[in-house]
Design an enzyme around this catalytic site. Structure first.
Site, PDB file in Angstrom:
ATOM      1  N   GLY A 326       0.919  -1.262  -0.114  1.00  0.00           N
ATOM      2  CA  GLY A 326       0.115   0.011   0.065  1.00  0.00           C
ATOM      3  C   GLY A 326       0.746   1.203  -0.092  1.00  0.00           C
ATOM      4  O   GLY A 326       1.970   1.122  -0.498  1.00  0.00           O
ATOM      5  N   SER A 327       0.309   2.279   0.630  1.00  0.00           N
ATOM      6  CA  SER A 327       1.169   3.574   0.605  1.00  0.00           C
ATOM      7  C   SER A 327       2.483   3.490   1.506  1.00  0.00           C
ATOM      8  O   SER A 327       3.375   4.637   1.215  1.00  0.00           O
ATOM      9  CB  SER A 327       0.131   4.770   1.253  1.00  0.00           C
ATOM     10  OG  SER A 327      -1.169   4.774   0.361  1.00  0.00           O
ATOM     11  N   THR A 328       2.786   2.576   2.005  1.00  0.00           N
ATOM     12  CA  THR A 328       4.124   2.495   2.719  1.00  0.00           C
ATOM     13  C   THR A 328       5.156   2.529   1.445  1.00  0.00           C
ATOM     14  O   THR A 328       6.352   2.599   1.917  1.00  0.00           O
ATOM     15  CB  THR A 328       4.196   1.337   3.854  1.00  0.00           C
ATOM     16  OG1 THR A 328       3.949   0.002   2.886  1.00  0.00           O
ATOM     17  CG2 THR A 328       3.082   1.477   4.877  1.00  0.00           C
ATOM     18  N   PHE A 329       4.447   2.113   0.353  1.00  0.00           N
ATOM     19  CA  PHE A 329       5.679   1.973  -0.567  1.00  0.00           C
ATOM     20  C   PHE A 329       6.026   3.188  -1.466  1.00  0.00           C
ATOM     21  O   PHE A 329       6.879   3.128  -2.015  1.00  0.00           O
ATOM     22  CB  PHE A 329       5.113   1.012  -1.744  1.00  0.00           C
ATOM     23  CG  PHE A 329       5.828   0.801  -2.777  1.00  0.00           C
ATOM     24  CD1 PHE A 329       6.999  -0.303  -2.792  1.00  0.00           C
ATOM     25  CD2 PHE A 329       5.871   1.293  -4.157  1.00  0.00           C
ATOM     26  CE1 PHE A 329       7.668  -0.635  -3.874  1.00  0.00           C
ATOM     27  CE2 PHE A 329       6.791   0.807  -5.261  1.00  0.00           C
ATOM     28  CZ  PHE A 329       7.719  -0.017  -5.010  1.00  0.00           C
ATOM     29  N   LYS A 330       5.315   4.167  -1.283  1.00  0.00           N
ATOM     30  CA  LYS A 330       5.287   5.656  -1.813  1.00  0.00           C
ATOM     31  C   LYS A 330       6.807   6.232  -1.594  1.00  0.00           C
ATOM     32  O   LYS A 330       7.247   6.968  -2.259  1.00  0.00           O
ATOM     33  CB  LYS A 330       4.392   6.575  -1.362  1.00  0.00           C
ATOM     34  CG  LYS A 330       2.910   6.107  -1.801  1.00  0.00           C
ATOM     35  CD  LYS A 330       1.746   6.995  -1.209  1.00  0.00           C
ATOM     36  CE  LYS A 330       0.517   6.650  -1.858  1.00  0.00           C
ATOM     37  NZ  LYS A 330      -0.662   7.355  -1.335  1.00  0.00           N
TER      38      LYS A 330
END
Length: 647
Positions: A326-330
């Site tokens: 999810g957004s932890t990959f951004k």
């Protein structure tokens, strides 16, 4: 032709030398045989007299004490306890069936116990002792000892058995031991003779199996004299083996216990890691199980309860679980774009709430959009459209390269079972895996940690530690073996521009400490322990256009298994990073509301060395936090409690 006198003389001389040599050799052989006969007939007369009276000498292996496992501070995690047991040796017993039925009159033995022992006796060599019963009470062992004259081949013994005093806290890390199976032996070309001993225990999962060679030790042996009816008369000689080496882990047992209690009965995983040297301070998969059940022989009922639980307590989600980040990959997408030079920290992207590409609409989580968004704000408010846009500029191959640089898409070498590599996809990967070309939509999905991207909680912790430190920190779990400290792996610089790293860290700071940040409610009020992080919510189902039109169904209204995963990564202190933490709560819902508070509590526990202080929480949260911490404290062992009391 006549031989000369000289030739005759030389020939006689050669024959004489040969005769003397042969005579001398025969005399030497006779002397050696005579000496050996005297030694056997005179010096060892008493021993052979006993043998002549049908006494026999038996050589038996002595299992070594298994090495113990400790936490970083010397607290016992896996040890050994005395185990009273009874064994039978076929070559000394005669009629094994009759002896076992006599033994059943002395101690409780079921027909199944007898059948099992008889089957084991047939499978093993006649000189190998077979365990008939173990974990006996002292009274039962005494009865057997008193009745040994009528129980040929039966021997009461005091052995050692594995015990895990911290029960559920380290089940997935340390694992457990169990009897050697046929499949275990089949994997070995030259098995240790110890493994032939029935019910000899070896590691089955976790550190117990991966460090088996160090923990097992080397066997000793004993020469014992038994009489005609199999009764042990005396021990003639005893050579002790070498105990297994003790192992000290990098984990702090108190932090591990807190983390386990904090996750509770959620289907979740968490990892806490030292940012500077890669030491794993705690690594937990929840719910857990008691490894002592497997050592003692788990019942069908207990095993069925574990395998039938939809929260999968036997799986080590911290290293085996592979989840869309999810957004932890951004942070990965942002760093790839910054390094490629397609954006600067000041570059803005307009977010109307969706992104049009190839006739398809990709939505932002915020339906009305975020407007003009810079890097810092994109992280703080987790704008999806920003990353859809910059991912098209940089391309998937460079994003994947950055992901691998930060520790994703690779198997980290720890002594734990079934560690996943996850998936860090690129064009070549899709072609090899599916024989398909990479599409623009694949890049858009990957940019926000969806689509093909899969990561484990361990990998997310490594990623966070590398972003925080700017170095290629390598996780490690073992601190010393046999008292010898292991070298800390090198952590060379990642080679990323310092200003670009500061920009990404600034965005992570804003996630927690900006009022518009998605993780603002999880901020730390203590200025010396300020936290930076990133929330993530990964979908496990597709949302149709019709559902978006009438309103997306909230997680609370969905069945548990269809709810989103909640993720959060963080490190602290922000200005001097020491600890990085990742948390994944399966089907937990929102990352900020569910996983974020857990990350904050774990960071505070690891950094302060005790229960998180109330002063570290925002004032308006302290009443609720105080109640929560009291409940958690009840699950914590007191500092002066012996670890064995929790067995």
């Amino acid at each position: 032709m006549r031989r000369s006198a000289r030739d005759t003389e030389d020939s006689a001389r050669i024959i004489t030398r040969r005769a003397l040599f042969m005579g001398g050799s025969m005399a030497a052989v006779v002397a050696v045989l005579g000496a050996r006969m005297r030694y056997m007939q005179v010096d060892q007369a008493d021993q052979f007299r006993m043998l002549a009276e049908r006494n026999r000498v038996s050589i038996r292996l002595i299992p070594p004490a298994r090495g113990q496992i400790f936490d970083r501070n010397g607290k016992l995690i896996a040890g050994n306890e005395q185990n009273y047991r009874v064994v039978i040796t076929r070559e000394d017993a005669g009629d094994v069936n009759e002896v076992l039925h006599r033994l059943a009159g002395v101690i409780p033995l079921t027909p199944d116990d007898i059948e099992r022992t008889l089957a084991e006796v047939k499978r093993r060599s006649p000189f190998v002792p077979i365990i008939v019963a173990d974990r006996l009470q002292w009274d039962d062992l005494s009865k057997v000892a008193l009745n040994t004259p009528s129980l040929p081949g039966v021997t009461p013994e005091v052995g050692l058995s594995r015990t895990y005093p911290l029960d559920t806290d380290f089940a997935h890390v340390v694992g457990y031991v169990g009897p050697v199976s046929e499949s275990d032996l089949a994997k070995l070309e030259d098995p240790d003779p110890l493994l032939q001993i029935p019910k000899f225990q070896i590691g089955k999962i976790g550190v117990e199996t991966w460090m088996e060679a160090s923990l097992r030790g080397k066997a000793g042996n004993t020469r014992i004299e038994v009489n005609a009816v199999g009764r042990v008369m005396r021990e003639l000689e005893r050579i002790e083996g070498d105990a297994g080496q003790d192992i000290r882990l990098t984990i702090d047992a108190d932090v591990q216990n807190f983390m386990q209690a904090r996750l509770g009965q959620e289907s979740a995983a968490a990892v806490a890691m030292d940012v500077q040297n890669g030491d794993i301070l705690a690594i937990v998969s929840a719910p857990s199980f008691d490894p002592n059940l497997f050592v003692r022989g788990i019942s069908y009922k207990d095993y069925e309860a574990l395998t039938g639980n939809d929260h999968r307590p036997l799986a080590n989600k911290a290293v085996q679980g592979a989840y869309p980040p999810g957004s932890t990959f951004k942070m990965v997408t942002a760093l790839a774009a910054l390094e490629a030079g397609v954006i600067t920290p000041e570059t803005t992207v307009s977010c109307p709430g969706h992104y049009e590409m190839g006739g398809r609409r990709f939505h932002c989580w915020k339906r009305g959009g975020h407007g003009g968004v810079s890097l810092e704000r994109s992280l703080a408010e987790s704008c999806d459209v920003y990353y859809y846009d910059i991912a098209q500029r940089v391309g998937i191959d460079k994003i994947a390269e950055m992901g691998r640089r930060l520790g994703l898409g690779m198997r980290h070498d720890l002594p734990m079972s079934a560690i996943t590599e996850g998936v860090m996809p690129d064009k070549a990967w899709k072609q090899e895996r599916y024989s398909q070309d990479w599409r623009i939509g694949d890049t858009i999905n990957a940019s926000i940690g969806q689509g093909y991207v899969l990561t484990s909680p361990l990998q997310l912790a490594v990623m966070t530690a590398r972003v925080a430190s700017g170095r290629a920190v390598v996780p490690r779990l073992v601190r010393s073996i046999g008292g010898e400290e292991l070298a800390v792996p090198d952590a060379p610089p990642l080679g990323l521009d310092a200003a670009q790293l500061r920009a990404v860290r600034g965005g992570m700071f804003a996630v927690i400490n900006s009022q518009r940040g998605t993780g603002y409610s999880t901020r730390i009020a203590d200025d010396t322990l300020v936290m930076a992080g990133k929330s993530g919510t990964s979908q496990v189902r597709n949302i149709s256009a019709a559902e978006r039109a009438r309103g997306v169904i909230s997680n609370e209204d969905l069945p548990w298994e269809r709810r989103d995963h909640a993720l959060f990564v963080g490190y602290a202190p922000y200005d001097n990073p020491r600890v990085a933490v990742s948390v994944v709560v399966e089907h937990g819902g929102g990352g900020s509301s569910v996983a974020g508070p857990i990350v904050r509590d774990i960071l505070l526990r690891a950094l302060t060395g005790g229960m998180p202080p109330l002063t570290a929480y925002p004032t308006n949260q302290r009443n609720r936090i105080e109640t929560q911490l009291k409940e958690l404290k009840l699950r914590q062992p007191s500092p002066d409690t012996d670890t064995k009391s929790r067995a």
